[in-house]
Design an enzyme around this catalytic site. Structure first.
Site, short mmCIF file in Angstrom:
data_model
loop_
_atom_site.label_atom_id
_atom_site.label_comp_id
_atom_site.label_asym_id
_atom_site.label_seq_id
_atom_site.Cartn_x
_atom_site.Cartn_y
_atom_site.Cartn_z
N HIS A 245 52.33 1.92 68.86
CA HIS A 245 51.90 0.79 69.68
C HIS A 245 53.07 -0.16 69.99
CE1 HIS A 245 48.14 2.11 67.57
NE2 HIS A 245 47.63 1.94 68.78
N HIS A 246 52.92 -0.91 71.08
CA HIS A 246 53.95 -1.89 71.46
C HIS A 246 54.00 -3.05 70.46
CE1 HIS A 246 55.19 -5.40 74.24
NE2 HIS A 246 56.28 -4.80 73.81
N GLY A 247 55.18 -3.43 70.03
CA GLY A 247 55.35 -4.53 69.08
C GLY A 247 55.28 -5.88 69.78
N ASP A 248 54.11 -6.16 70.39
CA ASP A 248 53.98 -7.35 71.25
C ASP A 248 54.11 -8.68 70.52
OD1 ASP A 248 51.57 -6.93 69.93
OD2 ASP A 248 50.30 -7.36 71.67
N THR B 27 50.76 -3.77 76.97
CA THR B 27 52.02 -4.41 77.38
C THR B 27 53.20 -3.51 77.00
OG1 THR B 27 51.92 -5.57 75.28
CG2 THR B 27 51.20 -6.79 77.24
#
Ligand code: ZLM
Ligand code: CA
Ligand code: ZN
Length: 393
Positions: free
Chosen positions: A183-186, A215
């Site tokens: 997953h994106h490290g938003d 994102t």
């Protein structure tokens, strides 16, 4: 006889609290804190604890949690009542204040304790690097990269990574954050959006309409407002399903080497989310322990102070294999541990696959179709290289 000795010339510390596993997100929730117990059991069975300093992590204090998080959010976390399990039929969509209480971020018994323990381990790890007592510090209970300043998100409540990096910034002018969770490290990206002292690099599956959090597009490199020093200091590597070891290793090493050359960090924080492995319940990549752990090996060879965080990982026996093997890399024993999982490992049966003798690197994974072309990967490297022209002196 395990034959594991201390690494010569550098120090590794392991920060863990067995109380973390006592917490449950709910029966069928994908996040299983119990995977930490499985990891620790493998690390101990191999005798790796003889080559590290082992610390029982403490709970982070309120002051430490509010070094990043909003105090009204932390107050709420500390006082909110656990929701009835299973969800109350009279009130199916309760208290979504701060995004708490939905199915991703449920309110469970001992939630505040769980969050403080995860934060405490990551803070302790960061402080060991700051005081030069460790060269590599490991906090597999951390890595909760989606938590926001005043909001829970994606199974994450307290952003222990941000807390750790804030400690590193007391000593180091620049810190590099790398995120290999699927997953994106938003949350980490957002926390450091307006500073040029932290560069964030996330590799992730990107499919904005169908994959969380949506994102992390290639072109998102930090807000390009006029006086934002953080512009160009967020790097995103959006990927498709089924990426393999060879492609991932090439991308990782090419990109990280260029980033290190331009940004010249004083320390590296690496989030090792194990949901990028093949066979993960939520992830869609085809990485084996070999490919995943090659990222840890590459970072170690850069010779900078290094903190390793956990993160996602929803097939517990695969998570334990990867994080135990990566612990072996940290202490420099990856080539001399036996591949067969020691006979006295607690829960050894859990590691068995099709009645074969279980080994540390072998993981169970349905091969997924690889939807990443070399052309696309080359374009990514090109875009990153162009962004890096704006970085550094
Ligand atoms: N629904 N139960 C990664 C965080 C991923 C948001 C779609 C919930 C799940 C998932 C929860 C038992 C890290 C979304 C999903 C169904 C809105 C996500 C509870 C299954 C279950 O069976 C489940 C009732 C649950 C949650 C699947 N949630 C899969 N993917 C993501 C969050 C965290 O690995 O990066 C770091 C630790 N959430 O896609 C929905 C949009 C909620
Ligand atoms: Ca990632
Ligand atoms: Zn994840």
């Amino acid at each position: 006889e395990h034959g594991i000795t201390r690494p010569k010339g550098y120090n590794v510390s392991f920060h863990y609290n067995p109380d973390m596993e006592k917490h449950h997100f709910g029966m069928t929730h994908p996040m299983k804190p119990w995977r930490l117990t499985l990891t620790k059991s493998l690390v101990s069975a191999y005798g790796m604890n003889f080559a590290m300093d082992n610390y029982t992590a403490r709970a982070a204090t309120y002051e430490e949690l509010t070094s990043y998080h909003a105090s009204d959010y932390v107050d709420h976390l500390a006082t909110v009542a656990p929701q009835p399990q299973p969800l109350d039929v009279e009130n199916p969509n309760p208290d979504l204040k701060f995004n708490l209480g939905g199915s991703d971020c449920p309110l469970f018994e001992g939630l505040y304790n769980y969050c403080s323990l995860s934060g405490g381990a990551s803070l302790d790890a960061a402080r060991k690097l700051c005081s030069n007592q460790s060269d590599i510090a490991i906090a597999w209970g951390g890595g909760l990269h989606h938590a926001k300043k005043a909001e829970a998100s994606g199974f994450c409540y307290i952003n222990d990574i941000v807390l750790g990096i804030l400690q590193l910034l007391r000593i180091h002018a620049r810190v590099l954050y790398i995120d290999i969770d699927v997953h994106h490290g938003d949350g980490v990206e957002e926390a450091f959006f307006s500073t040029d002292r932290v560069m964030t690099v996330s590799f992730h599956k990107y499919d904005p309409l169908n994959f969380f959090p949506g994102t992390g597009a290639l072109e998102d490199n930090g807000p390009k407002s006029e006086h934002n020093p953080g512009a160009h200091h967020a790097i995103n590597v959006p990927l498709n399903d089924g990426i393999n070891d060879e492609q991932y290793k090439w991308l990782f090493e090419t990109i990280i080497q260029r980033v290190v050359d331009k940004f010249r960090p004083g320390a590296i924080a690496l989030q090792c989310g194990a949901d990028s492995l093949a066979g993960d319940r939520l992830g869609k990549f085809n990485l084996l322990v070999q490919g995943h752990s090659s990222c840890v090996e590459f970072c170690k060879k850069l010779g900078l102070p290094l903190i390793l965080f956990g993160g996602g990982g929803y097939t517990p026996k695969n998570v334990a294999r990867a994080w135990a093997y990566e612990t072996a890399i940290a202490i420099g024993h990856q080539d001399d541990i036996p591949s067969q999982i020691p006979i006295h490992t607690p829960w050894r049966d859990r590691f068995k696959i099709d009645s074969l003798l279980p080994t540390i690197q072998q993981i169970l994974g349905e091969p997924r179709q690889n939807r990443n072309t070399q052309k696309k990967l080359t374009e990514i490297v090109q875009h990153v290289t162009e962004q890096l022209r704006f970085v550094g002196a």
